[in-house]
Design a protein around this motif. Structure first.
Motif, PDB file in Angstrom:
ATOM      1  N   UNK A  99      20.530 -46.710  31.793  1.00  0.00           N
ATOM      2  CA  UNK A  99      21.355 -47.700  32.307  1.00  0.00           C
ATOM      3  C   UNK A  99      20.883 -49.146  31.828  1.00  0.00           C
ATOM      4  N   UNK A 100      19.628 -49.400  31.407  1.00  0.00           N
ATOM      5  CA  UNK A 100      19.126 -50.445  30.994  1.00  0.00           C
ATOM      6  C   UNK A 100      19.428 -50.698  29.264  1.00  0.00           C
ATOM      7  N   UNK A 116      26.602 -60.218  38.302  1.00  0.00           N
ATOM      8  CA  UNK A 116      26.424 -58.986  37.272  1.00  0.00           C
ATOM      9  C   UNK A 116      26.416 -57.732  37.971  1.00  0.00           C
ATOM     10  N   UNK A 117      26.688 -56.773  37.085  1.00  0.00           N
ATOM     11  CA  UNK A 117      26.817 -55.591  37.883  1.00  0.00           C
ATOM     12  C   UNK A 117      26.742 -54.370  36.770  1.00  0.00           C
ATOM     13  N   UNK A 118      26.644 -53.371  37.168  1.00  0.00           N
ATOM     14  CA  UNK A 118      26.630 -51.994  36.179  1.00  0.00           C
ATOM     15  C   UNK A 118      27.373 -50.737  37.043  1.00  0.00           C
ATOM     16  N   UNK A 138      27.796 -55.348  32.849  1.00  0.00           N
ATOM     17  CA  UNK A 138      28.477 -57.125  32.824  1.00  0.00           C
ATOM     18  C   UNK A 138      27.695 -57.925  33.475  1.00  0.00           C
ATOM     19  N   UNK A 139      27.867 -59.120  32.920  1.00  0.00           N
ATOM     20  CA  UNK A 139      27.348 -60.427  33.592  1.00  0.00           C
ATOM     21  C   UNK A 139      28.543 -61.528  33.481  1.00  0.00           C
ATOM     22  N   UNK A 140      28.551 -62.351  34.607  1.00  0.00           N
ATOM     23  CA  UNK A 140      29.480 -63.286  34.597  1.00  0.00           C
ATOM     24  C   UNK A 140      28.765 -64.771  34.438  1.00  0.00           C
ATOM     25  N   UNK A 151      33.088 -63.552  31.627  1.00  0.00           N
ATOM     26  CA  UNK A 151      32.436 -62.405  31.712  1.00  0.00           C
ATOM     27  C   UNK A 151      31.839 -61.728  30.588  1.00  0.00           C
ATOM     28  N   UNK A 152      30.747 -61.212  30.093  1.00  0.00           N
ATOM     29  CA  UNK A 152      30.458 -60.575  28.917  1.00  0.00           C
ATOM     30  C   UNK A 152      30.208 -58.951  29.449  1.00  0.00           C
ATOM     31  N   UNK A 153      31.309 -57.970  28.927  1.00  0.00           N
ATOM     32  CA  UNK A 153      30.839 -56.633  29.386  1.00  0.00           C
ATOM     33  C   UNK A 153      30.570 -55.980  28.000  1.00  0.00           C
ATOM     34  N   UNK A 154      29.192 -55.065  28.458  1.00  0.00           N
ATOM     35  CA  UNK A 154      28.559 -54.369  27.195  1.00  0.00           C
ATOM     36  C   UNK A 154      28.634 -53.058  27.359  1.00  0.00           C
TER      37      UNK A 154
END
Length: 291
Positions: A99-100, A116-118, A138-140, A151-154
């Motif tokens: 996850x990390x 933020x979230x996963x 993701x992090x907003x 918001x950045x989604x990875x």
């Protein structure tokens, strides 16, 4: 006859003045609004590198961007926590190694963290099997200079899922298909809250995908539809260099592109970052956001 001429001139003058006042009261066009820039990047740093080589790649991409999505870095979580604290960066690397792995970092001097979230996507071949479980992280942020939410989604899709753009009939391919749709759904959800950037190693070559056009791969899911939608560096500015992984362009930076009258953030260009120790090159996109 003379009086009529004088009256017409006065009337014309009044009309011109009224028109000028009306124009002055109209809102400024977006193109003339003040804007500020920042850079967003993606880099898959191969998990098998030595600590020294890993650190060199991390510092290389961090020197060229303000927001970065990383892949395969889950086994370096403790190092990343210390590096971020020492260098003035936010870090989001939740959970265990898998996850990390899709970590997000951002400069504290430029961004505040709002949320933020996963999201768990799938475990391709079962718990503990290879390839491991996949997550969309993701992090907003609030971009300080503009006041805009970004918001950045990875993400990192599983490998060996396509040949020349054609999907392989494998469980891992179905996992990737679910992940691509999940990324699109997340981008749609987050675009209502502000600007959206998506990054990651998606393991599908841009040119081959666009040429073959498989319905569940990134070109069709993200880019082929009309606006508003996601748009990648390669779509907007063409492919540069020989590739990001060998001769394939599989590492992406996208942004949510809206109809022109609603667009507040623009991708203005990008570069491929070579000279890494990893088996991937980085991608750095430049953004201009209206303040």
């Amino acid at each position: 006859m003379r009086r009529t001429t004088i009256w017409s001139a006065r009337a014309l003058g009044a009309l011109v003045s009224a028109l000028a006042l009306g124009v002055a009261l109209l809102p400024a066009a977006p193109a003339t609004a003040a804007s500020v820039t920042f850079r967003a990047a993606t880099l898959n740093i191969y998990y098998g590198l030595s600590q020294a080589d890993f650190a060199q790649d991390l510092n290389l991409i961090a020197s060229k961007a303000d927001l970065v999505g990383l892949n395969e870095v889950g086994n370096r979580k403790t190092y990343l926590e210390n590096w971020a604290a020492d260098n003035g960066w936010w870090l989001y690397a939740p959970g265990g190694t898998n996850q990390a792995g899709e970590a997000l970092i951002a400069k504290k001097s430029m961004f505040d963290v709002l949320d933020k979230g996963s999201i768990f996507v799938c475990d391709t071949n079962g718990p503990g099997e290879v390839p491991p479980a996949r997550y969309n992280n993701w992090v907003k942020y609030r971009h300080k200079a503009s006041g805009r939410n970004v918001t950045h989604i990875n993400a990192h899709a599983v490998a060996s899922i396509e040949t020349a753009g054609q999907p392989q009939d494998l469980p891992r391919t179905r996992c990737a298909e679910a992940q691509f749709q999940g990324l699109k759904d997340l981008a749609v959800n987050k675009q209502a809250e502000g600007q959206v950037i998506v990054s990651g190693d998606l393991n599908v070559d841009f040119s081959a995908d666009r040429s073959f056009g498989y319905a569940k791969f990134p070109w069709q899911v993200f880019e082929a539809n009309e606006l508003p939608n996601l748009r990648s560096t390669y779509n907007l500015y063409g492919e540069k260099g020989t590739g990001t992984h060998g001769n394939r362009h599989i590492d992406y930076v996208y942004f949510w592109k809206r109809l022109p009258e609603y667009q507040l953030m623009w991708m203005t260009g990008y570069d491929i970052v070579g000279g890494t120790n990893s088996d991937h090159n980085g991608v750095v996109a430049t953004f201009s956001v209206q303040s």
